[in-house]
Design an enzyme around this catalytic site. Sequence first.
Site, short mmCIF file in Angstrom:
data_model
loop_
_atom_site.label_atom_id
_atom_site.label_comp_id
_atom_site.label_asym_id
_atom_site.label_seq_id
_atom_site.Cartn_x
_atom_site.Cartn_y
_atom_site.Cartn_z
N HIS A 29 50.36 24.60 12.85
CA HIS A 29 49.98 25.75 12.01
C HIS A 29 50.81 27.00 12.33
CE1 HIS A 29 45.83 23.70 11.41
NE2 HIS A 29 46.66 23.37 10.45
N HIS A 30 51.95 26.83 13.05
CA HIS A 30 52.72 28.03 13.39
C HIS A 30 53.30 28.67 12.14
CE1 HIS A 30 56.10 25.29 12.95
NE2 HIS A 30 56.91 26.33 12.98
N LYS B 137 51.09 15.34 7.22
CA LYS B 137 51.31 14.05 6.56
C LYS B 137 49.97 13.47 6.20
CE LYS B 137 54.98 11.40 6.10
NZ LYS B 137 56.24 12.03 5.77
N SER C 182 61.46 20.32 -1.93
CA SER C 182 60.04 20.66 -2.11
C SER C 182 59.83 22.16 -1.89
CB SER C 182 59.18 19.91 -1.09
OG SER C 182 58.87 18.63 -1.57
N LYS D 50 53.21 21.11 5.47
CA LYS D 50 53.88 20.39 4.38
C LYS D 50 54.22 18.98 4.82
CE LYS D 50 55.95 20.69 0.35
NZ LYS D 50 55.29 19.41 0.04
N LYS E 288 61.27 18.53 11.57
CA LYS E 288 62.22 18.48 10.46
C LYS E 288 62.33 19.84 9.78
CE LYS E 288 61.36 14.78 8.01
NZ LYS E 288 60.82 13.88 6.97
N ASP F 145 65.35 24.83 8.98
CA ASP F 145 64.93 26.22 8.81
C ASP F 145 64.15 26.46 7.52
OD1 ASP F 145 64.64 28.84 9.46
OD2 ASP F 145 66.67 29.47 8.93
N1 GLU Z 1 57.83 12.66 2.29
C1 GLU Z 1 59.02 13.43 2.49
C2 GLU Z 1 59.36 13.46 3.97
O1 GLU Z 1 58.94 12.64 4.74
C3 GLU Z 1 58.97 14.79 1.83
C4 GLU Z 1 57.88 15.70 2.28
C5 GLU Z 1 57.73 16.96 1.42
O2 GLU Z 1 58.51 17.13 0.49
O3 GLU Z 1 56.83 17.72 1.71
O4 GLU Z 1 60.13 14.27 4.40
#
Ligand code: GLU
Length: 483
Positions: free
Chosen positions: A76-77, A118, A374, A82, A106, A111
């Site tokens: 949550h930083h 997930k 995204s 996402k 990632k 950045d």
């Molecule tokens: N599922 C993709 C991943 O593992 C995209 C995640 C996203 O776009 O939030 O990076």
Amino acid sequence: MHSNRFYQGMTQMLEKQSFFQKVNANFDKASRFTDYPQGLLEQIKVCNSSCHFTFPIKRDDGSIQTIHGWRAEHSHHNLPTKGGLRYSTLVNEDEIMALAALMTYKCAIVDIPFGGAKGGIQLDRNEYSESELERITRRYTYELIQKNYIGPGIDVPAPDFGTSENEMAWILDTYLTMSPDKLDAIACVTGKPIEQNGIQGRREATGRGVAFGLEEVCSHKDDMKQVGLESGLKGKSIVIQGFGNVGYHAAKYLTEAEANIIAIAEIDGAVYNQKGLDVEKVAAYREETGSIRHYPDATFFENPYDSLELECDILVPAALENQLTAENAPRIKARIIGEAANGPTTAKADAILRKRGAMIIPDTYLNAGGVTVSYFEWLRNLSHVGFGRLARRFEESTYNAMFRAVERATGYQFSEKERRTVHGADETDLVNSGLQDTMINAYQEIRDTRSKYGKNRVNNRTAAFITAIHRIARSYMQLGIFP
Ligand code: GLU
């Protein structure tokens, strides 16, 4: 004798580690190169929250089935968190937490101001009808809303293994139904269909990012020399494992960059042609027959894993985790492993491959194209205007004025073709340019980290983790929690 036994014991233990433990082992390796307080490192590493939902759905035949779903918010930083939503029989809490952690690192590496998350539902989507999948997805979304695990500023799902734009449209629709007057509600999920506030290029993004990333990797002459290759993607022989959204698009854009896709592996077999496969033809054949099995113009491998061991320059695992293991790694000949999937290489395989001199391009960097685009989609949704809408026409008339001025000054007449190459940037142009820039900059940063700590001490994966740790630690420090 003793130490040998100890070593065997250790390696066995390593292979037995859970997926999340493996991610943490990589984190620990990298954190030793930093001097942040132990408590801060621990805070970065742990999964901040996770939730296991079970709910019933009515199957088409009238029977009732219990569905298991998870969502983990690793860090949550930065908010929102996402990450994708996957449908697979392998889904369990450990896998989802590991994948959420990989999302955190990632995002930090490329950045992007998100924490990692997930989600997953434990099922084989081939066993369900379209309407059953819709009921499951909508009910899962309802659970997310109930537990405050979704929202434009909270947690934003996206497609992943076994899901696509369709599921994202159902998630959006369910969310909109439950929050009718929220201005930014359309940013609650990304990877949506274009007609449902999606963005151009999101579907292709992960595969395109893999191609941009490998292009950047191969452009560094000295690195390529170390693995015994010429610089440039042109003519490189590539084996792809997985021909889903990521694998197909990676193969397509690598072909456009003049690389040679010599084999494609799917779950039910692999096709191989040393002269190179026509990626579009393989895709069309699969569309027609439902499988790549016995695609003409290629040798067929009944066991898809055999194709991973082919002589090639680059092996791109683009399927699931734990595909390159202690068992097959000794026979893998590729000079470069481009991790398009999340966690495809086990710790033991990683060590074996490196010992042989292979270069591993880690997942935390190479498959970040999806979340990058995204991010662009989320920004587009929050601004409620498509990229390029305001500037495109203006840019075009500026360029045309420049053309006319050059023509007047030089007497040169531009051809129609030359004129057409210059146009105002539309959404596709801007998304691709942002994605390419992101992949180039992130790799530069990983290389800089590698040389700062010494190439022989720090490999790409560790360098990527170190980069991520610095960025996340700095963000925590700004919060004033840690001294
Ligand atoms: N599922 C993709 C991943 O593992 C995209 C995640 C996203 O776009 O939030 O990076």
